[in-house]
Design a protein around this motif. Structure first.
Motif, short mmCIF file in Angstrom:
data_model
loop_
_atom_site.label_atom_id
_atom_site.label_comp_id
_atom_site.label_asym_id
_atom_site.label_seq_id
_atom_site.Cartn_x
_atom_site.Cartn_y
_atom_site.Cartn_z
N ARG A 1 -3.41 12.99 2.21
CA ARG A 1 -2.86 11.70 1.82
C ARG A 1 -3.76 11.02 0.81
O ARG A 1 -5.00 11.11 0.87
CB ARG A 1 -2.66 10.81 3.05
CG ARG A 1 -3.90 10.21 3.66
CD ARG A 1 -3.49 9.24 4.75
NE ARG A 1 -4.59 8.46 5.22
CZ ARG A 1 -4.46 7.37 5.99
NH1 ARG A 1 -3.26 6.98 6.35
NH2 ARG A 1 -5.50 6.70 6.39
N ILE A 2 -3.14 10.34 -0.13
CA ILE A 2 -3.83 9.51 -1.12
C ILE A 2 -3.32 8.10 -0.91
O ILE A 2 -2.12 7.84 -1.03
CB ILE A 2 -3.57 9.98 -2.56
CG1 ILE A 2 -4.04 11.43 -2.76
CG2 ILE A 2 -4.27 9.08 -3.56
CD1 ILE A 2 -2.92 12.43 -2.81
N MET A 3 -4.21 7.18 -0.58
CA MET A 3 -3.82 5.81 -0.27
C MET A 3 -4.09 4.91 -1.47
O MET A 3 -5.22 4.81 -1.95
CB MET A 3 -4.59 5.29 0.94
CG MET A 3 -4.36 6.10 2.21
SD MET A 3 -2.65 6.05 2.79
CE MET A 3 -2.55 4.36 3.37
N THR B 1 0.86 -1.19 0.00
CA THR B 1 0.00 0.00 0.00
C THR B 1 0.89 1.24 0.00
O THR B 1 1.83 1.32 0.79
CB THR B 1 -0.92 0.02 1.23
OG1 THR B 1 -1.84 -1.08 1.13
CG2 THR B 1 -1.70 1.32 1.31
N PHE B 2 0.60 2.18 -0.90
CA PHE B 2 1.39 3.40 -1.00
C PHE B 2 0.60 4.59 -0.47
O PHE B 2 -0.59 4.73 -0.73
CB PHE B 2 1.81 3.66 -2.45
CG PHE B 2 2.76 2.65 -3.00
CD1 PHE B 2 4.13 2.80 -2.85
CD2 PHE B 2 2.29 1.52 -3.65
CE1 PHE B 2 5.01 1.85 -3.34
CE2 PHE B 2 3.16 0.56 -4.16
CZ PHE B 2 4.53 0.73 -4.00
N ASN B 3 1.29 5.44 0.26
CA ASN B 3 0.75 6.68 0.79
C ASN B 3 1.47 7.81 0.07
O ASN B 3 2.68 7.98 0.23
CB ASN B 3 1.01 6.74 2.31
CG ASN B 3 0.39 7.95 2.97
OD1 ASN B 3 0.05 8.94 2.32
ND2 ASN B 3 0.28 7.89 4.29
N ILE B 4 0.77 8.58 -0.77
CA ILE B 4 1.43 9.60 -1.57
C ILE B 4 0.89 10.99 -1.25
O ILE B 4 -0.21 11.15 -0.74
CB ILE B 4 1.33 9.32 -3.08
CG1 ILE B 4 -0.10 9.50 -3.58
CG2 ILE B 4 1.86 7.93 -3.42
CD1 ILE B 4 -0.23 9.44 -5.10
N ARG B 5 1.71 12.01 -1.55
CA ARG B 5 1.33 13.42 -1.45
C ARG B 5 1.68 14.11 -2.76
O ARG B 5 2.67 13.75 -3.42
CB ARG B 5 2.10 14.13 -0.33
CG ARG B 5 1.86 13.59 1.06
CD ARG B 5 0.49 13.99 1.57
NE ARG B 5 0.38 13.79 3.00
CZ ARG B 5 0.23 12.63 3.59
NH1 ARG B 5 0.17 11.53 2.87
NH2 ARG B 5 0.14 12.53 4.90
N VAL B 6 0.92 15.13 -3.13
CA VAL B 6 1.18 15.84 -4.38
C VAL B 6 1.67 17.25 -4.09
O VAL B 6 1.45 17.82 -3.01
CB VAL B 6 -0.08 15.91 -5.28
CG1 VAL B 6 -0.48 14.51 -5.73
CG2 VAL B 6 -1.24 16.59 -4.55
N GLN B 7 2.34 17.84 -5.09
CA GLN B 7 2.89 19.19 -4.97
C GLN B 7 1.81 20.25 -5.19
O GLN B 7 1.88 21.34 -4.62
CB GLN B 7 3.99 19.40 -6.02
CG GLN B 7 5.10 18.39 -6.00
CD GLN B 7 6.23 18.79 -5.08
OE1 GLN B 7 6.05 19.60 -4.18
NE2 GLN B 7 7.39 18.23 -5.30
N ARG B 8 0.85 19.95 -6.05
CA ARG B 8 -0.18 20.92 -6.44
C ARG B 8 -1.48 20.18 -6.74
O ARG B 8 -1.46 18.95 -6.91
CB ARG B 8 0.27 21.69 -7.68
CG ARG B 8 0.64 20.80 -8.86
CD ARG B 8 1.05 21.59 -10.07
NE ARG B 8 1.58 20.75 -11.14
CZ ARG B 8 0.83 20.03 -11.96
NH1 ARG B 8 -0.49 20.04 -11.83
NH2 ARG B 8 1.39 19.28 -12.91
#
Length: 403
Positions: A379-381, A345-352
């Motif tokens: 967070r986007i899971m 499972t990946f937890n990602i963040r975006v710049q914009r």
């Protein structure tokens, strides 16, 4: 020879306490928590807003009450007012306290050091350094622990959830914020939060950058610029909020592999670092989730560590995770090939802000695709992605196809 612990946990905040709870439930005996502050509990112990507890106790709780409740479930010793000064190979750490310098040893060491807010200088705010400039964390300690006011006319910089909680903290001290200032065209938190600010009569300046702090001995005002305009707001304190970054000082000067840009340790889907003795967990790996989320993650990683104490972990094969420039971080940063668990499972963040399909590929092979509306600092899971076909020659990449 010093005592050999089963596990040493660095940090007694939500993530560290979650790890401890899982180890305790698994019957692990010799565990020590090391906390640099005088009281355990992490950031929540300074918080008086009722945004904690829904995922752990199924009801809203104020931060200090929630932290106290978590501590009731942990029966391991906690060494407070103790600073870890070095992470060493072979499961050793160096600590400093009133008792002097010591070296502690453990079979597994957990890094749960949490995050800190970005202060003014990295935000490129000019001016001298007058009294009255602080972060939201410092504000909470001023108000709740010391019973002090930061000033009578503060300005809040940022519009993350912690920024709106700062309005609540100020209100508890009998102070109303002069304004909130946000660089972006919309709040970083949910738009509904603007209603909260409006109800408390706090104007929000969007598309505005704090370019200068006015004042010498004490803050007298700020200059804000945006859309070709510039104005000065009178205030006596400035509270910089959000833009969290992990506490990576120890990692940067250690033997652990880390990202050269951020200092964040490289870690796999089980939290394991490049040294088999070390694990990373919580907000230091993905700044910054809510306390309940970090606690739940700590329980998951703690269960993994308890299992690892009974077996030998193969650390030979890792595959790095690459991502598009619009993605600020992804956690984990590497995937370990493991026959016992083929999902990650990946937890990602975006710049914009970006709307589109988040896609995970192994070369030309698509492993995951789902449409998201991605916002900074949220967070986007990407859950339970099948990694069974990934090999040491794979090229894993997370992309966002904007629509």
């Amino acid at each position: 020879m010093s005592k050999l612990y089963d596990v040493i946990i660095i940090g007694a905040g939500p993530a560290g306490l979650g790890v401890a709870r899982a180890l305790q439930d698994a019957g692990v005996k010799d565990v020590l928590l090391v906390e640099r502050e005088s009281q355990p509990g992490g950031v929540p112990k300074h918080c008086r807003h009722p945004t904690f507890g829904l995922q752990t106790f199924w009801r809203p709780m104020k931060g200090h009450t929630w932290a106290k409740k978590l501590l009731e479930y942990v029966h391991y010793p906690i060494r407070t007012a103790t600073t870890v000064t070095a992470l060493l190979p072979d499961g050793q750490i160096e600590i400093s306290s009133d008792g002097g310098i010591e070296t502690l040893r453990a079979r597994k060491i957990v890094l749960a050091t949490g995050v800190r807010e970005t202060p003014r200088h990295p935000r490129l705010v000019s001016g001298v350094r007058p009294q009255g400039v602080l972060t939201a964390g410092a504000l909470q300690q001023f108000v709740y622990l010391r019973g002090l006011k930061p000033g009578n006319h503060p300005v809040i910089v940022g519009t993350e959830l912690v920024s709106f909680s700062a309005i609540w903290t100020l209100r508890s001290a009998g102070v109303r914020a002069v304004a909130m200032v946000e660089e972006g065209p919309r709040p970083t938190a949910w738009r509904l939060c603007l209603l909260f600010a409006k109800l408390l009569n706090v104007p929000v300046y969007l598309n505005s950058h704090v370019s200068r702090i006015v004042g010498s001995g004490r803050v007298e005002g700020i200059e804000i610029s945006g859309k070709g305009t510039q104005q000065t707001l009178a205030c006596d304190s400035v509270i910089f909020t959000g833009k969290f970054t992990g506490e990576y000082t120890l990692v940067r000067k250690s033997h652990l592999a880390f990202d050269a840009t951020t200092g964040r340790p490289l870690f796999d889907q089980h939290g394991a670092c490049s040294d088999a003795n070390y694990y990373a967990v919580g907000n230091m790996t993905h700044p910054a989730d809510m306390g309940d989320q970090c606690y739940q993650e700590g329980i998951r990683i703690g269960a993994t560590i308890a299992h690892s104490l009974q077996s030998v972990r193969d650390t030979s094969t890792f595959v790095a995770v690459q991502h598009d420039e619009v993605i600020r971080i992804s956690a984990p940063s590497v995937v370990r090939l493991d026959d016992t668990d083929s999902k990650a499972t990946f937890n990602i963040r975006v710049q914009r802000p970006v709307k589109g399909d988040v896609v995970v590929r192994d070369g030309d092979k698509e492993l995951y695709r789902r449409r998201y509306r991605c916002m900074p600092e949220r967070r986007i899971m990407l859950k339970d992605i099948d990694m069974s076909g990934v090999t040491e020659h794979s090229a894993l990449r997370i992309s966002i196809e904007a629509r």
